[in-house]
Design a protein around this motif. Structure first.
Motif, short mmCIF file in Angstrom:
data_model
loop_
_atom_site.label_atom_id
_atom_site.label_comp_id
_atom_site.label_asym_id
_atom_site.label_seq_id
_atom_site.Cartn_x
_atom_site.Cartn_y
_atom_site.Cartn_z
N GLN A 42 0.83 -1.20 0.00
CA GLN A 42 0.00 0.00 0.00
C GLN A 42 0.87 1.26 0.00
OE1 GLN A 42 -3.11 0.65 -0.42
NE2 GLN A 42 -3.98 -1.39 -0.33
N TYR A 45 2.20 1.71 -3.48
CA TYR A 45 1.13 2.16 -4.36
C TYR A 45 0.84 3.65 -4.15
CZ TYR A 45 -3.52 2.71 -6.31
OH TYR A 45 -4.59 3.16 -7.01
N GLN A 46 0.71 4.06 -2.90
CA GLN A 46 0.42 5.46 -2.62
C GLN A 46 1.55 6.37 -3.06
OE1 GLN A 46 -2.41 6.87 -1.69
NE2 GLN A 46 -3.35 4.85 -1.68
N THR A 47 2.79 5.94 -2.86
CA THR A 47 3.94 6.74 -3.29
C THR A 47 3.91 6.93 -4.80
OG1 THR A 47 5.29 5.92 -1.46
CG2 THR A 47 6.47 6.84 -3.34
N ARG A 49 1.34 6.62 -6.81
CA ARG A 49 0.14 7.36 -7.21
C ARG A 49 0.29 8.87 -6.97
NH1 ARG A 49 -6.02 6.19 -5.26
NH2 ARG A 49 -6.95 7.53 -6.81
N ASN A 50 0.93 9.24 -5.87
CA ASN A 50 1.13 10.64 -5.54
C ASN A 50 2.14 11.32 -6.45
OD1 ASN A 50 -0.73 10.49 -3.46
ND2 ASN A 50 0.81 10.05 -1.91
#
Length: 52
Positions: A42, A45-47, A49-50
């Protein structure tokens, strides 16, 4: 593990995400196989996506 190895060199991922993937792979290799990698996935993924 193979996916993570290939993902490091995939141009889809930015450099920072590549570093996180390398870190995740080393963490998985270093810890007990029963450890849940989902929180680390997660984070990657967040890294990624940002960074779009």
């Amino acid at each position: 593990m193979n996916w993570l190895k290939r993902a490091r060199t995939n141009t889809t991922f930015q450099l920072a995400a590549s570093e996180e993937i390398t870190w995740l792979r080393s963490e998985i290799l270093r810890h007990h196989p029963d450890r849940d990698p989902e929180p680390m996935l997660q984070l990657i993924y967040q890294t990624a996506r940002n960074m779009r």
